[in-house]
Design a protein around this motif. Sequence first.
Motif, PDB file in Angstrom:
ATOM      1  N   THR A 112      23.403 -37.742 -80.484  1.00  0.00           N
ATOM      2  CA  THR A 112      22.474 -38.730 -79.926  1.00  0.00           C
ATOM      3  C   THR A 112      22.407 -38.640 -78.406  1.00  0.00           C
ATOM      4  OG1 THR A 112      22.802 -40.274 -81.770  1.00  0.00           O
ATOM      5  CG2 THR A 112      22.006 -41.213 -79.703  1.00  0.00           C
ATOM      6  N   TYR A 113      23.549 -38.406 -77.770  1.00  0.00           N
ATOM      7  CA  TYR A 113      23.561 -38.329 -76.299  1.00  0.00           C
ATOM      8  C   TYR A 113      22.682 -37.178 -75.808  1.00  0.00           C
ATOM      9  CZ  TYR A 113      25.718 -39.837 -71.916  1.00  0.00           C
ATOM     10  OH  TYR A 113      25.941 -40.384 -70.669  1.00  0.00           O
ATOM     11  N   LEU A 114      22.725 -36.055 -76.514  1.00  0.00           N
ATOM     12  CA  LEU A 114      21.891 -34.910 -76.123  1.00  0.00           C
ATOM     13  C   LEU A 114      20.416 -35.187 -76.407  1.00  0.00           C
ATOM     14  CD1 LEU A 114      23.984 -31.799 -77.255  1.00  0.00           C
ATOM     15  CD2 LEU A 114      23.794 -32.830 -74.982  1.00  0.00           C
ATOM     16  N   HIS A 115      20.118 -35.856 -77.514  1.00  0.00           N
ATOM     17  CA  HIS A 115      18.718 -36.197 -77.790  1.00  0.00           C
ATOM     18  C   HIS A 115      18.120 -36.978 -76.621  1.00  0.00           C
ATOM     19  CE1 HIS A 115      18.639 -34.690 -81.815  1.00  0.00           C
ATOM     20  NE2 HIS A 115      19.479 -35.589 -82.316  1.00  0.00           N
ATOM     21  N   GLY A 116      18.859 -37.997 -76.162  1.00  0.00           N
ATOM     22  CA  GLY A 116      18.347 -38.820 -75.063  1.00  0.00           C
ATOM     23  C   GLY A 116      18.183 -38.034 -73.775  1.00  0.00           C
ATOM     24  N   ARG A 178       6.857 -44.638 -79.272  1.00  0.00           N
ATOM     25  CA  ARG A 178       7.653 -43.424 -79.423  1.00  0.00           C
ATOM     26  C   ARG A 178       9.010 -43.791 -80.032  1.00  0.00           C
ATOM     27  NH1 ARG A 178      10.927 -40.809 -75.757  1.00  0.00           N
ATOM     28  NH2 ARG A 178      10.552 -42.511 -74.289  1.00  0.00           N
ATOM     29  N   LEU A 179       9.443 -43.037 -81.048  1.00  0.00           N
ATOM     30  CA  LEU A 179      10.732 -43.309 -81.692  1.00  0.00           C
ATOM     31  C   LEU A 179      11.869 -42.753 -80.841  1.00  0.00           C
ATOM     32  CD1 LEU A 179      12.216 -44.463 -84.147  1.00  0.00           C
ATOM     33  CD2 LEU A 179      12.026 -42.204 -85.219  1.00  0.00           C
ATOM     34  N   VAL A 180      12.849 -43.613 -80.532  1.00  0.00           N
ATOM     35  CA  VAL A 180      13.992 -43.217 -79.704  1.00  0.00           C
ATOM     36  C   VAL A 180      15.268 -43.750 -80.338  1.00  0.00           C
ATOM     37  CG1 VAL A 180      12.604 -43.255 -77.585  1.00  0.00           C
ATOM     38  CG2 VAL A 180      13.894 -45.292 -78.253  1.00  0.00           C
ATOM     39  N   GLY A 181      16.417 -43.266 -79.845  1.00  0.00           N
ATOM     40  CA  GLY A 181      17.697 -43.820 -80.251  1.00  0.00           C
ATOM     41  C   GLY A 181      18.488 -42.944 -81.188  1.00  0.00           C
ATOM     42  N   GLY A 182      19.319 -43.599 -82.018  1.00  0.00           N
ATOM     43  CA  GLY A 182      20.234 -42.900 -82.910  1.00  0.00           C
ATOM     44  C   GLY A 182      21.504 -43.720 -83.062  1.00  0.00           C
ATOM     45  N   ASN A 183      22.639 -43.086 -82.846  1.00  0.00           N
ATOM     46  CA  ASN A 183      23.912 -43.777 -83.018  1.00  0.00           C
ATOM     47  C   ASN A 183      24.101 -44.857 -81.956  1.00  0.00           C
ATOM     48  OD1 ASN A 183      27.123 -43.687 -82.231  1.00  0.00           O
ATOM     49  ND2 ASN A 183      26.742 -43.652 -84.425  1.00  0.00           N
ATOM     50  N   THR A 193      23.867 -44.841 -66.982  1.00  0.00           N
ATOM     51  CA  THR A 193      24.005 -43.450 -66.570  1.00  0.00           C
ATOM     52  C   THR A 193      22.607 -42.854 -66.366  1.00  0.00           C
ATOM     53  OG1 THR A 193      23.843 -42.370 -68.740  1.00  0.00           O
ATOM     54  CG2 THR A 193      25.991 -43.344 -68.134  1.00  0.00           C
ATOM     55  N   PRO A 194      22.516 -41.664 -65.770  1.00  0.00           N
ATOM     56  CA  PRO A 194      21.201 -41.023 -65.647  1.00  0.00           C
ATOM     57  C   PRO A 194      20.586 -40.665 -66.998  1.00  0.00           C
ATOM     58  CG  PRO A 194      22.786 -40.037 -64.126  1.00  0.00           C
ATOM     59  CD  PRO A 194      23.570 -40.902 -65.055  1.00  0.00           C
ATOM     60  N   TYR A 195      21.391 -40.717 -68.074  1.00  0.00           N
ATOM     61  CA  TYR A 195      20.943 -40.264 -69.387  1.00  0.00           C
ATOM     62  C   TYR A 195      20.612 -41.429 -70.314  1.00  0.00           C
ATOM     63  CZ  TYR A 195      23.242 -36.571 -66.971  1.00  0.00           C
ATOM     64  OH  TYR A 195      23.615 -35.704 -65.975  1.00  0.00           O
ATOM     65  N   GLN A 196      20.497 -42.622 -69.749  1.00  0.00           N
ATOM     66  CA  GLN A 196      20.131 -43.785 -70.543  1.00  0.00           C
ATOM     67  C   GLN A 196      18.762 -43.570 -71.173  1.00  0.00           C
ATOM     68  OE1 GLN A 196      20.601 -47.577 -68.591  1.00  0.00           O
ATOM     69  NE2 GLN A 196      19.153 -48.613 -69.954  1.00  0.00           N
ATOM     70  N   TRP A 197      18.642 -43.940 -72.441  1.00  0.00           N
ATOM     71  CA  TRP A 197      17.389 -43.767 -73.162  1.00  0.00           C
ATOM     72  C   TRP A 197      16.255 -44.532 -72.493  1.00  0.00           C
ATOM     73  CZ3 TRP A 197      15.922 -40.926 -77.425  1.00  0.00           C
ATOM     74  CH2 TRP A 197      16.933 -40.238 -78.094  1.00  0.00           C
ATOM     75  N   GLU A 198      15.075 -43.925 -72.451  1.00  0.00           N
ATOM     76  CA  GLU A 198      13.875 -44.606 -71.988  1.00  0.00           C
ATOM     77  C   GLU A 198      13.280 -45.341 -73.181  1.00  0.00           C
ATOM     78  OE1 GLU A 198      11.490 -41.442 -70.397  1.00  0.00           O
ATOM     79  OE2 GLU A 198      12.458 -41.566 -68.435  1.00  0.00           O
ATOM     80  N   THR A 199      13.359 -46.666 -73.178  1.00  0.00           N
ATOM     81  CA  THR A 199      12.960 -47.448 -74.353  1.00  0.00           C
ATOM     82  C   THR A 199      11.670 -48.245 -74.175  1.00  0.00           C
ATOM     83  OG1 THR A 199      14.390 -49.273 -73.618  1.00  0.00           O
ATOM     84  CG2 THR A 199      15.337 -47.672 -75.157  1.00  0.00           C
ATOM     85  N   GLU A 200      11.085 -48.213 -73.000  1.00  0.00           N
ATOM     86  CA  GLU A 200       9.860 -48.987 -72.784  1.00  0.00           C
ATOM     87  C   GLU A 200       8.755 -48.515 -73.720  1.00  0.00           C
ATOM     88  OE1 GLU A 200       6.891 -50.405 -69.149  1.00  0.00           O
ATOM     89  OE2 GLU A 200       8.658 -49.190 -68.738  1.00  0.00           O
TER      90      GLU A 200
END
Length: 302
Positions: A112-116, A178-183, A193-200
Amino acid sequence: MIIPERLKKGDTIAVIAPAGPPDPVKLREGLEYFKEVGLCVQFGRFLFDQEGYLAASDPKRLDDFHQAFADPSIKGVICVRGGYGTARMAPFINYSLIRNNPKVFWGYSDITYLHGAIQKFSRLSTFHGPMIASDLLEEKQVSDTIRSFNQLFEPTEVCFDNSPQTLSVLQHGIGRGRLVGGNLTLVADSVGTPYQWETENSILLLEEVSEPVYRIDAMLQQLKQAGVFRHIQGVVLGDFNMGEEEPTGLERLFREFFRNCPFPVLKGIKVGHCTPNYGVPLGVEAFLSTAKPCFRIQPGVC
């Protein structure tokens, strides 16, 4: 968002371990599916260089990851298992390399971290789905899990409704995004962090395994207080794989947490550490409706 090209019979896929070490026996048995559908498999150079709880050292895992995207003969990148380790790689990934060499990238759990990170900095749509050494062996008789990979060969809309699974509505409404997320743990770990998911303007998918209710509560509170839910269009809850005594408390938590939220919330999608484990594309448009519970996701390949 960049949509990767579909796989074809005869294509080569790279099998890598960006997180924990794979069991060689489980890995080789799980690979039978890919052979059956006519794909060639190329192992990452350091796939079996176990270093403690990691599949290999950070530089070695990173090298396998980069080589998989840099090699033009490789058409897809499949992760063997989760565990831990992908957050350690994120700051050192060459995101331009991925953006300039888009291809199928598939995995879940710690992946999940890599997906984001990939979606944020490479703008590549990826796949949250079952993995070779942690799902395919144990579930090789579960045809629905195996069929999840079919969407890599032909652009296919993924649809969840009340057949055969039972979906439950926690908050009514309609959402598109847009579908986002995971675990859940990894989504929470990325906050700040700089890798926080963009959820807007997105639909947020969450799943988890073997976490007590109070820990799930704490992580949901962290996401809420960090503003993650502020501008989303919906939440889809996958499997949370808990002990026998936990589901009642979890149900109560979800109903209290999402009460009066301004977006629809649907529970019961068989995504995550479960049987079957359906693969879904991330980064593409999705539609969520609770009037007649339905969750549809646009194809993840072109």
